[in-house]
Scaffold this active site. Sequence first.
Site, PDB file in Angstrom:
ATOM      1  CG  ASP A 286      -8.206  -4.536   1.692  1.00  0.00           C
ATOM      2  OD1 ASP A 286      -9.128  -4.044   2.364  1.00  0.00           O
ATOM      3  OD2 ASP A 286      -8.148  -4.457   0.444  1.00  0.00           O
TER       4      ASP A 286
ATOM      5  CG  ASP B  25      -2.352 -19.938  -1.879  1.00  0.00           C
ATOM      6  OD1 ASP B  25      -1.847 -19.964  -0.742  1.00  0.00           O
ATOM      7  OD2 ASP B  25      -1.811 -20.488  -2.861  1.00  0.00           O
TER       8      ASP B  25
ATOM      9  CE  LYS C  13       1.592 -17.665  -2.967  1.00  0.00           C
ATOM     10  NZ  LYS C  13       0.700 -18.831  -3.100  1.00  0.00           N
TER      11      LYS C  13
ATOM     12  CE1 TYR D  98      -3.578  -2.575   0.710  1.00  0.00           C
ATOM     13  CE2 TYR D  98      -4.641  -0.507   1.257  1.00  0.00           C
ATOM     14  CZ  TYR D  98      -4.718  -1.846   0.932  1.00  0.00           C
ATOM     15  OH  TYR D  98      -5.949  -2.442   0.835  1.00  0.00           O
TER      16      TYR D  98
ATOM     17  CG  ASP E 248     -13.864  -6.702   2.039  1.00  0.00           C
ATOM     18  OD1 ASP E 248     -13.589  -6.040   3.060  1.00  0.00           O
ATOM     19  OD2 ASP E 248     -14.337  -6.194   0.998  1.00  0.00           O
TER      20      ASP E 248
HETATM   21  C1  IPM Z   1     -10.401  -1.001   4.113  1.00  0.00           C
HETATM   22  C2  IPM Z   1     -10.620  -0.367   2.771  1.00  0.00           C
HETATM   23  C3  IPM Z   1      -9.432   0.536   2.457  1.00  0.00           C
HETATM   24  C4  IPM Z   1      -8.189  -0.330   2.394  1.00  0.00           C
HETATM   25  C5  IPM Z   1      -9.582   1.380   1.179  1.00  0.00           C
HETATM   26  C6  IPM Z   1     -10.833   2.223   1.195  1.00  0.00           C
HETATM   27  C7  IPM Z   1      -8.376   2.237   0.923  1.00  0.00           C
HETATM   28  O1  IPM Z   1     -10.821  -1.327   1.806  1.00  0.00           O
HETATM   29  O2  IPM Z   1     -10.260  -0.280   5.110  1.00  0.00           O
HETATM   30  O3  IPM Z   1     -10.372  -2.234   4.173  1.00  0.00           O
HETATM   31  O4  IPM Z   1      -7.898  -0.929   1.355  1.00  0.00           O
HETATM   32  O5  IPM Z   1      -7.500  -0.420   3.406  1.00  0.00           O
HETATM   33 MG    MG Z   2     -10.981  -3.309   2.528  1.00  0.00          MG
END
Ligand code: IPM
Ligand code: MG
Length: 372
Positions: free
Chosen positions: A245, A221, A189, A142, A249
Amino acid sequence: MKLNIAVLPGDGIGPEVTKQAIKVLKAIALEFDHTFLFKEALVGAVAIDEHNNPLPDKTLELCKSSDAILFGAIGHPKYDNDPSAKVRPEQGLLKLRKELGLYANVRPVKAYDTLLDKSPLKREIIEGTDISIYRELTGGIYFGEKKLSEDGNTASDLCEYSREEIERIAHLAFKAAQSRSKKVTLVDKANVLETSRLWRRVVTELAKQYPDVTLDFLFVDNAAMQMILNPKQFDVILTENLFGDIISDEASVIGGSIGLLASASVGDKYAMFEPIHGSYPQATGKGIANPVASILSAAMLLEHFDLHDEADLIKEAVEKALKLNVTTPDLNTIYDNISTNKVGDFIADFISHPKDSNHNFTNIHLGQSTII
Ligand code: IPM
Ligand code: MG
């Protein structure tokens, strides 16, 4: 306790969900005799519109002079669909994390009993899941050097980590595991990436300081697959920025909605509390955004200041709302008219009158909540 809280509602559904978190914090302040002072500032696309800067200096100054930050959401489709945009809303959030040194992002993932059938995963697979993801937040790909060749045909993002960056979050993950089920899984990884091999080496050495905690390793993975096949095997997951990240999700599916997942981003000096979801532009202003992630982020804020009774009451109120189907459409198959605002009202109302919530549920339906 007196707390100065900087509020950064941001883009899309950010303002409407953050409003509910503030409502809930105000109910807590009344109930427990605290003083919470809220000051708002711009971040993200709204800040670009107004100041041509996703993180105006004024916003950063407010954050630095506050005790904690409550963050909404960031992102706007007009930038997502324009790869040539020089300024992007997300830069505001990344700069904020970096400037405030918020290196550890803690993302709890839980399967709520009342929502077990709302997840696309099978009940028997997810029942009892309780994971705490420790995502490194200010390093890795990042923040590494980004390059784009002059002809625009070649690009690169550098992924870099130092021992110190790994150690400081690893300590937090091990300490968290000590008060949980005493297991840390490092997700990396290491079969391909040099940075992952450094993570393994540093974390393995550091684990010796926590002999009561078991450390194991998973390639990312495989971890992505295990998260769906057998999420109960996880206790604390420790991982780098990008993997964290993605995996968080994915993990949100276990709870039934990404609209439930809260997070705390902490450093040595500052702390920010933010839902893990994005700005959900399609839902903006429609009253359908789930405010629970933002409300639970407010609970994490209280925990950060050792206000555990207060945080527990918020969690109890959230569980009650989920149980009674006082939820937004992402989780509701019974009522289709429960708005973001109504969920916030119910939770705040429960906090003010915990013994009387069924009655208040009726009032909320009638538009007669006792919360102003
Ligand atoms: C999160 C979001 C952020 C990230 C984005 C909005 C930059 O997806 O907080 O998980 O990738 O960290
Ligand atoms: Mg995110």
